[in-house]
Design a protein around this motif. Structure first.
Motif, PDB file in Angstrom:
ATOM      1  N   ARG A 216       0.930  -1.132   0.174  1.00  0.00           N
ATOM      2  CA  ARG A 216      -0.041  -0.084  -0.106  1.00  0.00           C
ATOM      3  C   ARG A 216       0.802   1.227   0.206  1.00  0.00           C
ATOM      4  NH1 ARG A 216      -4.401  -0.860   3.497  1.00  0.00           N
ATOM      5  NH2 ARG A 216      -4.731   0.730   4.180  1.00  0.00           N
ATOM      6  N   VAL A 217       1.689   1.076   0.822  1.00  0.00           N
ATOM      7  CA  VAL A 217       3.034   2.656   0.379  1.00  0.00           C
ATOM      8  C   VAL A 217       3.302   2.561  -0.774  1.00  0.00           C
ATOM      9  CG1 VAL A 217       5.185   3.050   1.660  1.00  0.00           C
ATOM     10  CG2 VAL A 217       3.343   2.051   3.675  1.00  0.00           C
ATOM     11  N   ALA A 218       3.616   1.306  -1.471  1.00  0.00           N
ATOM     12  CA  ALA A 218       4.629   1.385  -2.328  1.00  0.00           C
ATOM     13  C   ALA A 218       3.375   2.196  -3.706  1.00  0.00           C
ATOM     14  CB  ALA A 218       5.086  -0.027  -2.823  1.00  0.00           C
ATOM     15  N   GLU A 219       2.070   1.789  -3.540  1.00  0.00           N
ATOM     16  CA  GLU A 219       1.164   2.392  -4.339  1.00  0.00           C
ATOM     17  C   GLU A 219       1.281   3.700  -4.248  1.00  0.00           C
ATOM     18  OE1 GLU A 219      -1.262  -1.876  -4.771  1.00  0.00           O
ATOM     19  OE2 GLU A 219      -2.337   0.232  -3.566  1.00  0.00           O
ATOM     20  N   ALA A 220       0.667   4.563  -3.096  1.00  0.00           N
ATOM     21  CA  ALA A 220       0.257   5.339  -2.589  1.00  0.00           C
ATOM     22  C   ALA A 220       1.872   6.612  -3.059  1.00  0.00           C
ATOM     23  CB  ALA A 220       0.151   5.684  -1.783  1.00  0.00           C
TER      24      ALA A 220
END
Ligand code: GDP
Length: 325
Positions: free
Chosen positions: A289-293
């Motif tokens: 999720r961090v990588a996506e955001a």
């Protein structure tokens, strides 16, 4: 694993070499095995004199290590030579810690030479060298030399893993102090002007005087020790015994009031924090999720639509929510 640990502690070179290969591996399962092995041998570590040696290419590092290493083994000491070279390729025509650069020492049964681990960041290379240092200590080596080259951050990194830091310099043409960064001089516990022989003896003496003046202006790194300047010729084998005496004096001075113990404790603590921080950053950036955001927040920060602080808060919250769930 225990059998490997026993063999290392008994000084078996093949077991040692294989353990270093394990420590140098970036595979997660190898890393786990390496940590388990290090836990088994840690009680056998800490016994060596840990020395850093730095200098620009051509200053005579390998010639010096060859002469100094043989001086030590002649006294019955076991010597390990390691290296930290983040570029891990050729640095000015030489590979740090390369056996072919120290041919005689490499053949000495009481010497163990290991080139710099290759690949990765300076931090990664340093971690592997630190762990290798623990392994060679467990294997009974009395002196560990960590070689690095006089460029960039690597001197600071090496100085953070050793007891004493030697800076090798060679006499040049006048203006000795010009080429050397103040920050590097501040790290040095001992400055060795190498190549103090033949036509270079006189300029070497002048350089020594200049450096003595210069280090007098620097705030001492340790309350217990003032940096010294020595002349040596690695080629003609002069000045080596004096340097070893300085190292012994350093250890004596630092031994009083447990200065060395405190230094090593501080180094170990800061190494732990480094590992912890690196691991957290890695976990963060690998979090789905961090990588996506991340790209979105990065561009908002770059375009001035969000403050870096707010973006960091949001990403951290995302990561922490994930790891809780
Ligand atoms: P490194 O790149 O720092 O490892 O330097 P080397 O040890 O390979 O030495 C570079 C060159 O300097 C070689 O040609 C050596 O023979 C020479 N050299 C090293 N030590 C001395 C010394 O004490 N005196 C003189 N005159 N030459 C030296």
């Amino acid at each position: 694993m225990s059998e490997t640990a026993d063999r290392i502690l008994a000084g078996n070179r093949r077991a040692l070499a294989r353990a270093i290969t394990l420590v140098e591996s970036s595979r997660a399962d190898h890393r786990e095995q390496a940590q388990a092995l290090l836990a088994e041998i840690i009680h056998g570590t800490g016994g060596a004199v840990r020395l850093g040696i730095s200098g620009t290419p051509g200053v005579g590092k390998s010639t010096f290590i060859e002469a100094f290493g043989q001086f030590l083994t002649a006294q019955g000491l076991k010597v390990a030579v390691l290296a930290v070279d983040p570029s891990s390729k050729r640095t000015g025509g030489s590979i740090l810690g390369d056996k072919t650069r120290m041919e005689q020492l490499a053949r000495d049964p009481n010497a163990f030479i290991r080139p710099s681990p290759s690949g990765g960041t300076l931090g990664g290379v340093a971690r592997r060298t630190r762990e290798t240092m623990l392994l060679v200590e467990a294997a009974g080596y009395d002196v560990v030399l960590v070689e690095t080259v006089g460029v960039g951050q690597s001197e600071t990194t090496v100085s953070d893993m050793v007891d004493m830091f030697l800076l090798l310099l060679a006499p040049g043409g006048g203006d000795e102090l010009q080429g050397i960064k103040r920050g590097v001089m501040e790290l040095a516990d001992l400055i060795v002007i190498n190549k103090a022989d033949g036509d270079l003896l006189a300029p070497a003496k002048r350089a020594a005087t200049e450096y003595r003046g210069a280090i007098g202006l620097i705030r001492p790194k340790h309350a217990e020790w003032r940096a010294r300047v020595r002349l040596a010729s690695a080629l003609r084998n002069t000045g080596i015994d004096e340097i070893w005496r300085d190292i012994e004096k350093f250890r004596q001075a630092m031994g009083e009031n447990s200065g060395l113990e405190r230094l090593r404790a501080e180094q170990a603590r800061s190494w732990m924090w480094q590992e912890l921080t690196d691991g957290l950053v890695q976990a963060l950036t690998q979090d789905r999720r961090v990588a996506e955001a991340l790209p979105e927040w990065e561009s908002r920060v770059a375009e001035g639509q969000a403050t870096p602080g707010a973006a960091a808060d949001a990403l951290r919250a995302l990561f922490l929510a994930q790891s809780k769930g």
